[in-house]
Design an enzyme around this catalytic site. Structure first.
Site, short mmCIF file in Angstrom:
data_model
loop_
_atom_site.label_atom_id
_atom_site.label_comp_id
_atom_site.label_asym_id
_atom_site.label_seq_id
_atom_site.Cartn_x
_atom_site.Cartn_y
_atom_site.Cartn_z
N HIS A 138 0.81 -1.22 0.10
CA HIS A 138 0.04 0.06 -0.06
C HIS A 138 0.92 1.17 0.01
O HIS A 138 0.76 2.23 -0.98
CB HIS A 138 -0.79 -0.06 1.08
CG HIS A 138 -1.76 1.19 1.44
ND1 HIS A 138 -3.14 1.17 0.66
CD2 HIS A 138 -1.49 2.49 1.86
CE1 HIS A 138 -3.80 2.36 0.96
NE2 HIS A 138 -2.82 3.09 1.38
N GLU A 139 1.89 1.33 0.83
CA GLU A 139 2.62 2.57 1.10
C GLU A 139 3.53 2.70 -0.17
O GLU A 139 4.06 3.67 -0.67
CB GLU A 139 3.34 2.68 2.52
CG GLU A 139 2.42 2.45 3.67
CD GLU A 139 1.52 3.77 3.54
OE1 GLU A 139 1.56 4.71 2.95
OE2 GLU A 139 0.42 3.40 4.31
N HIS A 187 1.94 4.43 -2.86
CA HIS A 187 2.17 6.18 -2.47
C HIS A 187 3.53 6.52 -2.90
O HIS A 187 3.66 7.72 -3.27
CB HIS A 187 1.77 6.35 -1.06
CG HIS A 187 0.49 6.12 -0.60
ND1 HIS A 187 -0.60 6.57 -1.46
CD2 HIS A 187 -0.27 5.45 0.38
CE1 HIS A 187 -1.95 6.25 -0.95
NE2 HIS A 187 -1.79 5.58 0.09
#
Length: 419
Positions: A18-19, A22
């Site tokens: 997920h990160e 980003h």
């Protein structure tokens, strides 16, 4: 111990992916990503690479990527401050010593009059106690603040989140959930490659020992073609009738080696989540197909997404209570149960949680990716950004409420386990 290892691996993988989404899209957009963190709270481990500090933190309740401009800058220089300056070979400021200047004897100490580290990258001021001549120093775009002997890279405006276009900011925010969906697709594809994909017709892969199906003479590889005189063509049709007929005799016609066989089976009554369903103890057959495996990855992700969205809708409309939510403790307990059933089920559980993480983060609540996307969308409609201070307050309050919800959910998990 197996559960602990499985949980740490699963949690780390979901948050990392997920990160990582980003982070990658922040860097692609030219943003300065200050920190990539797994977990919250005190640091356990950290290292720095390509402008970014990578950290593992103590509390396993998520992670974050800290991009310059999303939060107020760590150091703010004002007129009258005394700072030390160190220079690179080009004569530009490479380090701005904020305090403990005595530990940097080669630094040039000045009293600040004017600072612009966003656009002009310049520091103006005077030698201490010498105010006859104002000095001006150009600052390197990758210079560092040094405060308490900790270095923090400056962030010119073109490296900050707010300087980028609406599209780039939206993509950077959406990239985290997007990566969770992609991870789920990959896991389902891996499952398909290892164990095969479910066949579409009502063909049996395995008959459980001691089950109603075995007692009725069912065998591995049989295909159900009729139930109560009605033609059956898919596994879903077959299981729907069985689930809706607990303790009812069902006449079924099987096809085995090209021969039709008629038998009678009575589904056993089972209670699952306060629902009474019928089961006869059979598993669906699987087949190996490279093309169908990739199709299976996308289809399973789509179907799981629909199921989670349906449950989320029921939670919002009050059909589910908050007591049904699970936090880290509840997820750990569920993971423990899944691990006992085998590695394949653990992989499927990981894929489902990845989709769930992606969906939850897209909910338009403050502090979540969805809430921040909402503000970017409002900016696109209004043609101008929301006041950053007001937006920051909203996200801070939202984060505090989310932490409170996490505490409530965790307490409920503990009560379910021990009371």
């Amino acid at each position: 111990m197996n559960t602990v290892i499985a949980f740490v691996f699963m949690f780390g993988l979901l948050v990392f992916i997920h990160e990582f989404g980003h982070l990658i899209f922040a860097k692609r957009a030219g943003m300065l990503a200050r920190e990539f963190a797994i977990g919250f709270g005190p640091k356990i481990f950290s290292f720095t690479k390509n402008e970014t500090v990578y950290t593992i933190r103590l509390l396993p309740i998520g992670g974050y990527v800290r991009v310059a401009g999303e939060d107020p800058e760590i150091v703010e220089l004002k007129p009258g401050h005394h700072i030390g300056l160190e220079f690179n070979d080009e004569g530009k400021v490479k380090k701005i010593i904020v305090n403990n200047k005595s530990k940097h004897p080669n630094a040039r100490v000045i009293e600040v009059e004017h600072v612009d580290l966003d656009h002009q990258l310049v520091i103006e001021g005077y030698e201490i106690d010498e105010y006859d001549e104002k000095l001006s120093f150009k600052v390197d775009e990758k210079a560092f603040f040094v405060m308490d002997e900790m270095e923090t890279q400056i962030a010119p405006y073109d490296r900050q989140f707010a300087s980028k276009s609406v599209g780039k900011r939206a993509m950077q925010l959406f990239a985290g959930p997007m990566m969770n969906f992609l991870l789920a697709i990959v896991i389902f594809i891996i499952l398909g490659l290892i164990q095969g994909v479910p066949v579409e017709n009502a063909k049996l892969g395995e008959v459980q020992s001691g089950s109603p199906a075995e007692e009725a003479g069912f065998q591995d590889g049989d295909e159900i073609i009729e139930i109560e005189g009605n033609s059956i063509s898919t596994w879903e049709e077959f299981t729907t009738i069985v689930r809706e007929s607990p303790e009812e005799e069902l006449d079924m016609t099987l096809e085995r080696n090209g021969e039709a066989i008629t038998t009678t089976v009575t589904p056993r009554l089972n209670e699952i989540e306060d629902m009474e369903i019928g089961q006869i103890g059979v598993y669906q057959a699987f087949e190996k197909s490279f093309f169908k495996t990739f199709k299976y990855g996308f289809e399973q992700t789509y179907e799981t997404t629909k199921l989670i969205l349906t449950n989320l809708g029921m939670l919002i409309t009050g059909q589910y209570s908050l007591d049904m939510l699970s936090g880290p403790v509840g997820i750990y307990d569920a993971t423990d149960q899944v691990v006992q059933t085998g590695f394949m089920n653990f992989l499927m559980w990981t894929a489902m949680l990845s989709i769930n993480l992606g969906i939850v983060n897209l909910v338009p609540l403050p502090a979540l990716d969805g809430g921040r996307l909402l503000f970017v969308g409002l900016e696109a409609v209004r043609g101008k950004p929301i006041d950053p201070q007001k937006e920051g307050i909203v996200h801070f309050i939202g984060f505090a409420l989310l932490m409170l919800l996490m505490l409530v959910v965790t307490w409920n998990d503990i009560q379910r386990l021990f009371l």
